[in-house]
Design a protein around this motif. Structure first.
Motif, PDB file in Angstrom:
ATOM      1  N   GLN A  48       0.858  -1.191   0.000  1.00  0.00           N
ATOM      2  CA  GLN A  48       0.000   0.000   0.000  1.00  0.00           C
ATOM      3  C   GLN A  48       0.893   1.239   0.000  1.00  0.00           C
ATOM      4  OE1 GLN A  48      -0.594  -2.591   2.039  1.00  0.00           O
ATOM      5  NE2 GLN A  48      -2.659  -3.235   1.497  1.00  0.00           N
ATOM      6  N   GLU A  49       2.093   1.095   0.576  1.00  0.00           N
ATOM      7  CA  GLU A  49       3.111   2.139   0.540  1.00  0.00           C
ATOM      8  C   GLU A  49       4.472   1.452   0.469  1.00  0.00           C
ATOM      9  OE1 GLU A  49       3.211   4.350   4.290  1.00  0.00           O
ATOM     10  OE2 GLU A  49       1.697   2.964   4.992  1.00  0.00           O
ATOM     11  N   LYS A  50       5.504   2.216   0.147  1.00  0.00           N
ATOM     12  CA  LYS A  50       6.843   1.652   0.061  1.00  0.00           C
ATOM     13  C   LYS A  50       7.376   1.365   1.450  1.00  0.00           C
ATOM     14  CE  LYS A  50       8.189   4.038  -4.142  1.00  0.00           C
ATOM     15  NZ  LYS A  50       9.127   5.004  -4.726  1.00  0.00           N
ATOM     16  N   GLY A  51       8.063   0.238   1.580  1.00  0.00           N
ATOM     17  CA  GLY A  51       8.662  -0.116   2.861  1.00  0.00           C
ATOM     18  C   GLY A  51       9.693  -1.206   2.689  1.00  0.00           C
ATOM     19  N   TRP A  52      10.435  -1.447   3.754  1.00  0.00           N
ATOM     20  CA  TRP A  52      11.524  -2.425   3.754  1.00  0.00           C
ATOM     21  C   TRP A  52      11.111  -3.692   4.484  1.00  0.00           C
ATOM     22  CZ3 TRP A  52      15.946  -1.598   1.096  1.00  0.00           C
ATOM     23  CH2 TRP A  52      16.207  -0.306   0.677  1.00  0.00           C
ATOM     24  N   ILE A  53      11.559  -4.831   3.949  1.00  0.00           N
ATOM     25  CA  ILE A  53      11.401  -6.114   4.622  1.00  0.00           C
ATOM     26  C   ILE A  53      12.726  -6.854   4.535  1.00  0.00           C
ATOM     27  CG2 ILE A  53       8.922  -6.304   4.141  1.00  0.00           C
ATOM     28  CD1 ILE A  53       9.646  -8.394   1.984  1.00  0.00           C
ATOM     29  N   ARG A  54      12.910  -7.810   5.432  1.00  0.00           N
ATOM     30  CA  ARG A  54      14.094  -8.668   5.354  1.00  0.00           C
ATOM     31  C   ARG A  54      13.938  -9.592   4.147  1.00  0.00           C
ATOM     32  NH1 ARG A  54      13.388  -7.831  10.681  1.00  0.00           N
ATOM     33  NH2 ARG A  54      15.242  -7.310  11.889  1.00  0.00           N
ATOM     34  N   GLU A  55      15.013  -9.749   3.407  1.00  0.00           N
ATOM     35  CA  GLU A  55      14.968 -10.600   2.222  1.00  0.00           C
ATOM     36  C   GLU A  55      14.647 -12.042   2.586  1.00  0.00           C
ATOM     37  OE1 GLU A  55      18.086 -11.868  -1.232  1.00  0.00           O
ATOM     38  OE2 GLU A  55      18.024  -9.748  -0.691  1.00  0.00           O
ATOM     39  N   ALA A  56      15.019 -12.475   3.782  1.00  0.00           N
ATOM     40  CA  ALA A  56      14.758 -13.843   4.229  1.00  0.00           C
ATOM     41  C   ALA A  56      13.269 -14.120   4.432  1.00  0.00           C
ATOM     42  CB  ALA A  56      15.520 -14.107   5.525  1.00  0.00           C
ATOM     43  N   SER A  57      12.435 -13.087   4.431  1.00  0.00           N
ATOM     44  CA  SER A  57      10.991 -13.264   4.616  1.00  0.00           C
ATOM     45  C   SER A  57      10.287 -13.750   3.361  1.00  0.00           C
ATOM     46  CB  SER A  57      10.352 -11.943   5.051  1.00  0.00           C
ATOM     47  OG  SER A  57      10.871 -11.534   6.275  1.00  0.00           O
ATOM     48  N   GLY A  58      10.999 -13.795   2.253  1.00  0.00           N
ATOM     49  CA  GLY A  58      10.376 -14.211   1.001  1.00  0.00           C
ATOM     50  C   GLY A  58      11.376 -14.783   0.023  1.00  0.00           C
ATOM     51  N   ARG A  59      10.895 -15.085  -1.155  1.00  0.00           N
ATOM     52  CA  ARG A  59      11.738 -15.577  -2.252  1.00  0.00           C
ATOM     53  C   ARG A  59      11.671 -14.591  -3.398  1.00  0.00           C
ATOM     54  NH1 ARG A  59      10.260 -21.175  -4.149  1.00  0.00           N
ATOM     55  NH2 ARG A  59      12.018 -20.732  -5.504  1.00  0.00           N
ATOM     56  N   LEU A  60      12.826 -14.282  -3.963  1.00  0.00           N
ATOM     57  CA  LEU A  60      12.907 -13.321  -5.062  1.00  0.00           C
ATOM     58  C   LEU A  60      12.784 -14.014  -6.408  1.00  0.00           C
ATOM     59  CD1 LEU A  60      15.817 -11.093  -3.774  1.00  0.00           C
ATOM     60  CD2 LEU A  60      13.404 -10.525  -3.856  1.00  0.00           C
ATOM     61  N   PHE A  61      12.115 -13.336  -7.348  1.00  0.00           N
ATOM     62  CA  PHE A  61      11.951 -13.834  -8.707  1.00  0.00           C
ATOM     63  C   PHE A  61      12.173 -12.692  -9.688  1.00  0.00           C
ATOM     64  CE2 PHE A  61       9.457 -16.577  -5.990  1.00  0.00           C
ATOM     65  CZ  PHE A  61       9.846 -17.833  -6.410  1.00  0.00           C
ATOM     66  N   ALA A  62      12.583 -13.025 -10.883  1.00  0.00           N
ATOM     67  CA  ALA A  62      12.838 -12.011 -11.902  1.00  0.00           C
ATOM     68  C   ALA A  62      11.551 -11.414 -12.448  1.00  0.00           C
ATOM     69  CB  ALA A  62      13.664 -12.604 -13.042  1.00  0.00           C
ATOM     70  N   THR A  63      10.504 -12.229 -12.561  1.00  0.00           N
ATOM     71  CA  THR A  63       9.252 -11.748 -13.133  1.00  0.00           C
ATOM     72  C   THR A  63       8.079 -12.080 -12.207  1.00  0.00           C
ATOM     73  OG1 THR A  63       8.760 -13.795 -14.319  1.00  0.00           O
ATOM     74  CG2 THR A  63      10.100 -12.148 -15.490  1.00  0.00           C
ATOM     75  N   GLU A  64       6.988 -11.358 -12.402  1.00  0.00           N
ATOM     76  CA  GLU A  64       5.778 -11.614 -11.626  1.00  0.00           C
ATOM     77  C   GLU A  64       5.191 -12.981 -11.965  1.00  0.00           C
ATOM     78  OE1 GLU A  64       1.714  -9.226 -10.319  1.00  0.00           O
ATOM     79  OE2 GLU A  64       2.769  -8.614 -12.141  1.00  0.00           O
TER      80      GLU A  64
END
Length: 130
Positions: free
Chosen positions: A100-116
């Protein structure tokens, strides 16, 4: 034996001719076309799929920041920036996301992907396993 060698040579020659001719004869449907926009011009550098049950969306990097809200498992968000914060004992990876707004999270909380699309595929797989 001599006929076998000639047959093998002619077979290899025909295979070589067929494979090399297919490189030069391309139908218009199979031509590669570059993307309409240059990949580095996109606004997001990737997408994150939240894998923790809940994670805090913070206003800044680090442990002394204010919570802007909570993100739930299965949320897919665009990633705007990645940073590593070095503390005395360890390095933490953080990502800037847009919810809903920009914010920071720890990268360990999710998995990164190149595309949606990749993130959505991973979400479907994750939901099937539960």
């Amino acid at each position: 034996m001599y006929k076998m060698k000639n047959l093998l040579k002619s077979g290899l020659l025909v295979a070589l001719m067929l494979s090399s001719s297919s490189c030069f004869i391309a139908s218009p449907e199979k031509e590669l076309k570059p993307p309409a926009t240059f990949p580095l011009s996109r606004s997001a550098i990737g997408y994150v799929l939240i894998t923790d049950t809940y994670t805090q969306l913070l206003d800044s990097l680090g442990n002394n920041s204010v919570s802007l809200g909570v993100l739930r498992k299965g949320s897919i968000l665009p990633v705007l920036e990645r940073r590593i914060v070095q503390s005395e004992s360890k390095a933490e990876h953080w990502i800037l996301v847009t919810a809903q707004e920009k914010g920071w999270i720890r990268e360990a909380s999710g998995r990164l992907f190149a595309t949606e699309a990749q993130a959505k595929t991973a979400l479907n797989f994750m939901q099937e396993r539960e």
